[in-house]
Design a protein around this motif. Structure first.
Motif, PDB file in Angstrom:
ATOM      1  N   ASP A 161      -7.802   0.968  -2.382  1.00  0.00           N
ATOM      2  CA  ASP A 161      -6.955   0.612  -1.300  1.00  0.00           C
ATOM      3  C   ASP A 161      -7.629  -0.343  -0.349  1.00  0.00           C
ATOM      4  O   ASP A 161      -6.846  -1.143   0.339  1.00  0.00           O
ATOM      5  CB  ASP A 161      -6.834   1.911  -0.385  1.00  0.00           C
ATOM      6  CG  ASP A 161      -6.141   3.073  -1.328  1.00  0.00           C
ATOM      7  OD1 ASP A 161      -5.322   2.661  -2.154  1.00  0.00           O
ATOM      8  OD2 ASP A 161      -6.283   4.122  -0.847  1.00  0.00           O
TER       9      ASP A 161
ATOM     10  N   LEU B 135       0.735  -1.192  -0.120  1.00  0.00           N
ATOM     11  CA  LEU B 135      -0.012  -0.090   0.175  1.00  0.00           C
ATOM     12  C   LEU B 135       0.914   1.210   0.094  1.00  0.00           C
ATOM     13  O   LEU B 135       2.112   1.170   0.164  1.00  0.00           O
ATOM     14  CB  LEU B 135      -0.829  -0.027   1.276  1.00  0.00           C
ATOM     15  CG  LEU B 135      -1.921  -0.988   1.202  1.00  0.00           C
ATOM     16  CD1 LEU B 135      -2.506  -1.104   2.879  1.00  0.00           C
ATOM     17  CD2 LEU B 135      -2.975  -0.761   0.425  1.00  0.00           C
TER      18      LEU B 135
ATOM     19  N   PRO C  22      -7.559   3.878   4.519  1.00  0.00           N
ATOM     20  CA  PRO C  22      -7.630   4.146   2.937  1.00  0.00           C
ATOM     21  C   PRO C  22      -8.208   5.052   2.490  1.00  0.00           C
ATOM     22  O   PRO C  22      -9.107   5.794   3.207  1.00  0.00           O
ATOM     23  CB  PRO C  22      -8.433   2.778   2.700  1.00  0.00           C
ATOM     24  CG  PRO C  22      -9.337   2.631   3.725  1.00  0.00           C
ATOM     25  CD  PRO C  22      -8.402   2.948   5.022  1.00  0.00           C
TER      26      PRO C  22
END
Length: 458
Positions: free
Chosen positions: A49, A10, A44
């Motif tokens: 995400d 991420l 997120p």
């Protein structure tokens, strides 16, 4: 190392592992609901995400705990050992307000009151209004199927959800529901997600229907010496065929706590106050307000009035909304959320009084009385383990009494951790097995908010 892999999967600024920051995400407002240390918190910004987080967790059998604003009262957002907490706070955009179709599209982190204010600028209204509306988010409201003060007439969150974007337990991103006024194509999977408390997927976008702004409300107040008499007034209002736009109960303990906290100058000489509102326009609304006042008087109100002082009326309703945080300042508060048929409200309130006496527990009372949704607040001194045990026993007895009277263990706060035993008592074993089958189908890896709502099988 799992944390390193998660961070690599991420954008680095989405993952939070600092212990001091993580500590602020560990639990919601449910008193004494268990929680444990997570692997990390992820904040997120997009549905992609969220999908990446869930896919990572599915690969590694890591639990996922979605979180809104943390205002819940059942432990539904509490961290479990080694989980990834997915906080939706950064997904806070109002994507669209469509005046022609009377709908809004929002991300889950939008605060309830912010959506209502944005709609009001367009002459539109989003009705679900939990007492936590200044802080709670639409995503959290969807997760628990939140209600509020006006749901007695206008319904709860599920009644307004048209469509959802959801990341499933397999990491797939899907759209459920529709934007049209009507639609019966396939099963109502969007409706299934509402109230599922993050156990079936993570909601990343919500489409809600809106209503035109309504006419000004008329307020009726009634003072009662007895909480049971107030309950009889609630039953009488229903028997008279009235559908109030709000009918709220708040007792003297709560009002005194609010006044001590906010110094609102509340001058209420009553043990229990009923606050009713009607929003029917014109002379019909005036007649309904007077009819409600008469119901209060006939049920034993020591004083009742169709208020013409809007500031005073608004102050009383503001005090009702502040009751829970005000009482919480007095000590740990275990909050109930049972809902019973309207005809059973007087008996249920009587039983709550008896339970308080039997367990030597202080219980203050607030309620969305018009639809039988009662919120007894069980107050204990800080650090008093014996009082805590008595309160927990009283909590269980209140649930048992609600079920005996044909009620349900939760009207709007959800099952979370605190009500799982109650859910098992309420649902037929075959129905519970249906719940498990749905959970297994949509969350085959068993990672979505595990140990909440549906008890884990041994």
């Amino acid at each position: 190392m799992l944390l390193d892999e998660l961070t690599a999967a991420l954008p680095s600024d989405l993952v939070v592992s600092d212990p001091d920051v993580v500590a602020t995400y560990l639990h919601d407002e449910a008193e004494w609901a268990a929680y444990d240390a997570p692997l990390a918190v992820v904040r997120p910004r997009t549905a992609d995400d969220v999908a990446a987080v869930v896919a990572f967790c599915a690969r590694h059998a890591v639990p996922v705990v979605p979180r809104g604003a943390g205002t819940g009262l059942s432990g539904g957002a509490n961290s479990v050992r080694g989980c990834v907490i997915v906080s939706m706070e950064a997904m806070s955009s109002i994507v669209e307000i469509d005046e022609l179709e009377r709908l809004a599209v929002v991300q889950p982190g939008v605060v309830n009151d912010d959506l209502r204010a944005a709609c009001a600028e367009r002459g539109l209204w989003y009705p679900p209004d939990p007492a936590s509306s200044p802080w709670s988010t639409i995503g959290g409201n969807v997760a628990t199927n939140a209600g509020g003060l006006c749901c007695v007439k206008y319904g709860v969150t599920r009644d307004y959800v048209l469509a959802l974007q959801v990341v499933t337990g397999t990491g797939d991103t899907v759209r459920l529901g529709r934007r049209t006024a009507k639609g019966v194509a396939g099963y109502d999977l969007a409706g299934l997600m509402v109230g599922s408390e993050g156990t079936l997927g993570i909601v990343t976008e919500i489409t809600v229907k809106l209503r035109p702004m309504r006419d000004p409300e008329r307020t009726v107040a009634g003072y009662f010496d007895s909480i049971v008499d107030a309950g009889r007034a609630v039953e009488a209002v229903a028997a008279a065929g009235l559908t109030p736009s709000a009918l709220e109960l708040v007792d003297r303990q709560c009002l005194l706590a609010v006044d001590a906290w906010k110094n609102m100058g509340l001058a209420v000489d009553a043990n229990v106050v009923l606050l009713g509102r009607v929003d029917t326009p014109g002379e019909v609304g005036d007649a309904e307000a007077e009819k409600m006042r008469a119901c209060f008087a006939e049920a034993g109100a020591t004083w009742s009035v169709h208020s013409t002082d809007q500031d005073e009326a608004d102050a009383l309703f503001a005090a009702r909304r502040l009751a829970y945080p005000a009482v919480e300042r007095l000590g740990p508060v275990l909050t109930e959320d049972v809902c019973v048929p309207k005809r059973a409200v007087p008996e249920m309130l009587s039983r709550i009084e008896q339970i308080a006496e039997r367990h030597d527990t202080v219980i203050a009372n607030i309620a969305h009385a018009g639809d039988g949704n009662l919120h007894p607040l069980l107050i204990t001194p800080r650090g008093d383990d014996a009082a805590r045990a008595r309160a927990q026993a009283a909590f269980a007895d209140i649930i048992d009494s609600a079920l005996e009277l044909g009620g349900t263990v939760t009207g709007e706060h959800g099952i979370g951790l605190l009500k799982m035993d109650g859910l098992a008592a309420e649902l037929d074993p075959v129905v519970m097995a249906m719940h498990r089958s749905i959970k297994d189908a949509l969350d085959p890896h068993g990672i979505m908010n595990p140990g909440k709502v549906i008890p884990l099988l041994a």
